[in-house]
Design an enzyme around this catalytic site. Structure first.
Site, PDB file in Angstrom:
ATOM      1  N   ARG A  23      12.341 109.355   7.437  1.00  0.00           N
ATOM      2  CA  ARG A  23      12.347 109.828   6.053  1.00  0.00           C
ATOM      3  C   ARG A  23      12.313 108.643   5.083  1.00  0.00           C
ATOM      4  O   ARG A  23      11.665 108.714   4.036  1.00  0.00           O
ATOM      5  CB  ARG A  23      13.562 110.708   5.786  1.00  0.00           C
ATOM      6  CG  ARG A  23      13.511 112.069   6.481  1.00  0.00           C
ATOM      7  CD  ARG A  23      14.695 112.919   6.092  1.00  0.00           C
ATOM      8  NE  ARG A  23      14.671 113.247   4.671  1.00  0.00           N
ATOM      9  CZ  ARG A  23      15.774 113.491   3.958  1.00  0.00           C
ATOM     10  NH1 ARG A  23      16.972 113.414   4.511  1.00  0.00           N
ATOM     11  NH2 ARG A  23      15.669 113.796   2.679  1.00  0.00           N
TER      12      ARG A  23
ATOM     13  N   CYS B 133      20.995 108.086  -0.521  1.00  0.00           N
ATOM     14  CA  CYS B 133      20.472 108.848   0.629  1.00  0.00           C
ATOM     15  C   CYS B 133      19.500 109.867   0.049  1.00  0.00           C
ATOM     16  O   CYS B 133      18.737 109.543  -0.853  1.00  0.00           O
ATOM     17  CB  CYS B 133      21.614 109.503   1.416  1.00  0.00           C
ATOM     18  SG  CYS B 133      22.681 110.581   0.422  1.00  0.00           S
TER      19      CYS B 133
END
Length: 286
Positions: free
Chosen positions: A179, A238
């Site tokens: 990701r 994040c």
């Protein structure tokens, strides 16, 4: 003795009915937001209250502030106070995801100025592995006064944007490497990362049993990724400000306190097409 990072099952069991201790179940599935509460109703640690990531540990979304914006501090304090948390209360949070969601509660309480909070190392799996009981009973809160002493532990999107040029702090992203590279993105509309960020997957803080690795190992690895920056000049991000808290907890455990949180994280950053995006080693300018 107060616990400020981790607590093990034996210590928690010894204080299970201690009036000065409170336990919070933080189980959650991003793909199924109702799953955590369903699991709680089926069985939880005796005396544990349930905290929902979306409803209790996050604030309202407006499409530009990320998937899990910070809750209103007073509303959050009122929730903890309703469960009986006061300045002298030892709080323990647990989940079934290696602390990924429990660490969010840990960080939020510290943000409000309450340091007597710890994550149950190994979570509910460790509790069950030791043959300890669960309960379906929902505890009744004995309200207490929770006094906010908010700490400076957050940076804004404007701070991160300014840092692209100034490099005053080190930005570290807790998402999985794929990701981070902009691959396999399923939670946010765009893949990639903030230019200049480095990657430290939060699951690298755990051993094969889902417990935190030794402090010395964590310190060695975080010191390497800090690349000469002081821990107080480090910011964790994040996808939405949740698993970044896991890295913040790991740094505290490693004896590297003082790092801050970019609460909006990638989901807030990518909501504005004017902000640059990095994918792998390339950067996409606005």
């Amino acid at each position: 003795m107060s616990h400020r990072t981790l607590v093990d099952c034996a210590a928690l069991a010894a204080h299970l009915w201690d009036p000065d201790w409170r336990i919070f179940d933080c189980r959650h599935l991003l793909s199924d937001p109702a799953a955590g509460q369903q699991a709680y109703r089926a069985g939880h640690l005796p005396g544990a209250f349930f905290c929902h990531l979306d409803d209790d540990l996050s604030g309202p979304k407006n499409g530009r502030n990320g998937r899990h914006p910070l809750p209103d501090p007073q509303e959050l304090a009122d929730r903890f106070g309703a469960a009986g948390v006061s300045c002298g209360t030892q709080v323990v949070a647990y989940d079934d995801a290696g602390g990924a969601f429990a660490a969010r509660l840990w960080w939020l309480l510290r943000w409000l100025g309450h340091d007597r909070v710890a994550v149950l190392d190994g979570g509910i799996a460790a509790w069950l592995a030791e043959g300890r009981p669960l309960s379906a009973a929902v505890p009744k809160g004995q309200p207490a006064t929770f006094v906010i002493q908010r700490q400076d532990r957050v940076v804004s999107t404007d701070d991160v944007l300014a840092n692209l040029a100034s490099q005053r702090f080190r930005l570290i992203d807790a998402r999985s490497p794929d990701r981070f590279r902009g691959e396999n993105e399923t939670l946010d509309p765009l893949g990639g990362h903030i230019p200049g960020a480095d990657n430290r997957f939060f699951r690298d803080n755990l051993d094969a049993d889902g417990r935190f690795r030794p402090a010395a190992e964590l310190r060695r690895e975080f010191t390497e990724i800090l690349a000469g920056f002081d821990a107080r000049d480090v910011v964790m991000s994040c996808g939405s400000g949740v698993t970044a808290c896991h890295n913040l907890l790991a740094m505290e455990l490693a004896g590297l306190p003082g790092a801050r949180l970019y609460a909006g994280s990638w989901s807030e950053w990518c909501s504005d097409p004017a902000r640059p995006i990095a994918c792998r080693t390339s950067t996409i300018a606005a």
